[in-house]
Design a protein around this motif. Sequence first.
Motif, short mmCIF file in Angstrom:
data_model
loop_
_atom_site.label_atom_id
_atom_site.label_comp_id
_atom_site.label_asym_id
_atom_site.label_seq_id
_atom_site.Cartn_x
_atom_site.Cartn_y
_atom_site.Cartn_z
N LYS A 105 0.82 -1.22 0.00
CA LYS A 105 0.00 0.00 0.00
C LYS A 105 0.85 1.27 0.00
N THR A 106 2.02 1.23 0.63
CA THR A 106 2.85 2.42 0.73
C THR A 106 4.03 2.39 -0.24
N SER A 107 3.94 1.53 -1.26
CA SER A 107 5.05 1.37 -2.20
C SER A 107 5.00 2.39 -3.34
N ASP A 108 6.18 2.87 -3.74
CA ASP A 108 6.26 3.67 -4.97
C ASP A 108 7.52 3.36 -5.77
N LYS A 109 8.29 2.33 -5.34
CA LYS A 109 9.52 1.98 -6.04
C LYS A 109 9.64 0.45 -6.15
N GLU A 115 11.12 -3.84 -3.21
CA GLU A 115 10.63 -2.47 -3.03
C GLU A 115 11.84 -1.64 -2.58
N LYS A 153 4.02 -0.41 -11.95
CA LYS A 153 2.72 0.19 -11.64
C LYS A 153 1.66 -0.90 -11.64
N ARG A 190 -2.83 -4.38 -6.70
CA ARG A 190 -2.79 -3.66 -5.43
C ARG A 190 -2.92 -4.63 -4.27
#
Length: 281
Positions: free
Chosen positions: A116-120, A158, A258, A279
């Motif tokens: 949920k808090t991933s962006d990499k 991540e 993504k 997700r």
Amino acid sequence: MKLLRFGAPGQERPGILDAHGAIRDLSGVVEDIAGEVLSDAGLDRLRGIDPESLPRVDGDPRLGPCVAGVGKFLGIGLNYADHAAETGMDLPEEPIVFAKATSCIVGPNDDVQMPKTSDKLDWEVELGVIIGTRAKNVSEAEALNHVAGYCVVNDVSERAFQAKRSGQWTKGKSHDGFGPIGPWLVTRDEVPDPQNLAMYTEVNGHRYQDGSTKTMHFGVATIVAHLSEFMTLHPGDVIATGTPPGVGMGLNPRVFLKIGDVMELSVAGLGVQRQTVVRSE
């Protein structure tokens, strides 16, 4: 031999590929692809069976992780000379060892969950080594005798969790779905030179990684012997041996996964994996 496990998560059955690529059900012969089955004696017993004498599995069943009962899931970091170069880091004097939680292990085509808090979120195609017999303080000359076989591993990572959240790399390596294994366990007699295998990763059809185990800094025998100095390796333990260049973190500009992205990964002779990023629950 190409051994596998098929069926719903938690209900997988052991199988083997026949000469035509069809799945044959081994559940009447062994309970699972685990433990003593992975020893030389256990594998020799399976070699004595004609796969076409076994029940054929029809349809297109889900493939589970190709080995059961994994006690340790270990990774080797910065183990390809060309990958170290793309990160701008020096090659290590000894293998860099980290752990992936065994709860991250999934089948080769199962979804990869984005935290949920991933962006990499990143990909890493790797040669997986599956231990077949107990190894403790073994020499490099003996090391490969303790290997049952090889498989494809996607060491999903991540990068922010790995580098920015303090502590060991394990935080960035262990979320649910971060360890696709398979599709098959290919026995070591069918991989005469694990240091000469082409490998690739494609994301949405674009090839990012296109490398070879030739550029490993530490080879499989060195890794197994090294690990056995610090811990006893047991049947079913899995070692992910590092990745070639082309990971998202190493690109300029960087590229990260993504929701909805599709990864395809392969190591020559060991099959193909395909995962969709979803997700997390």
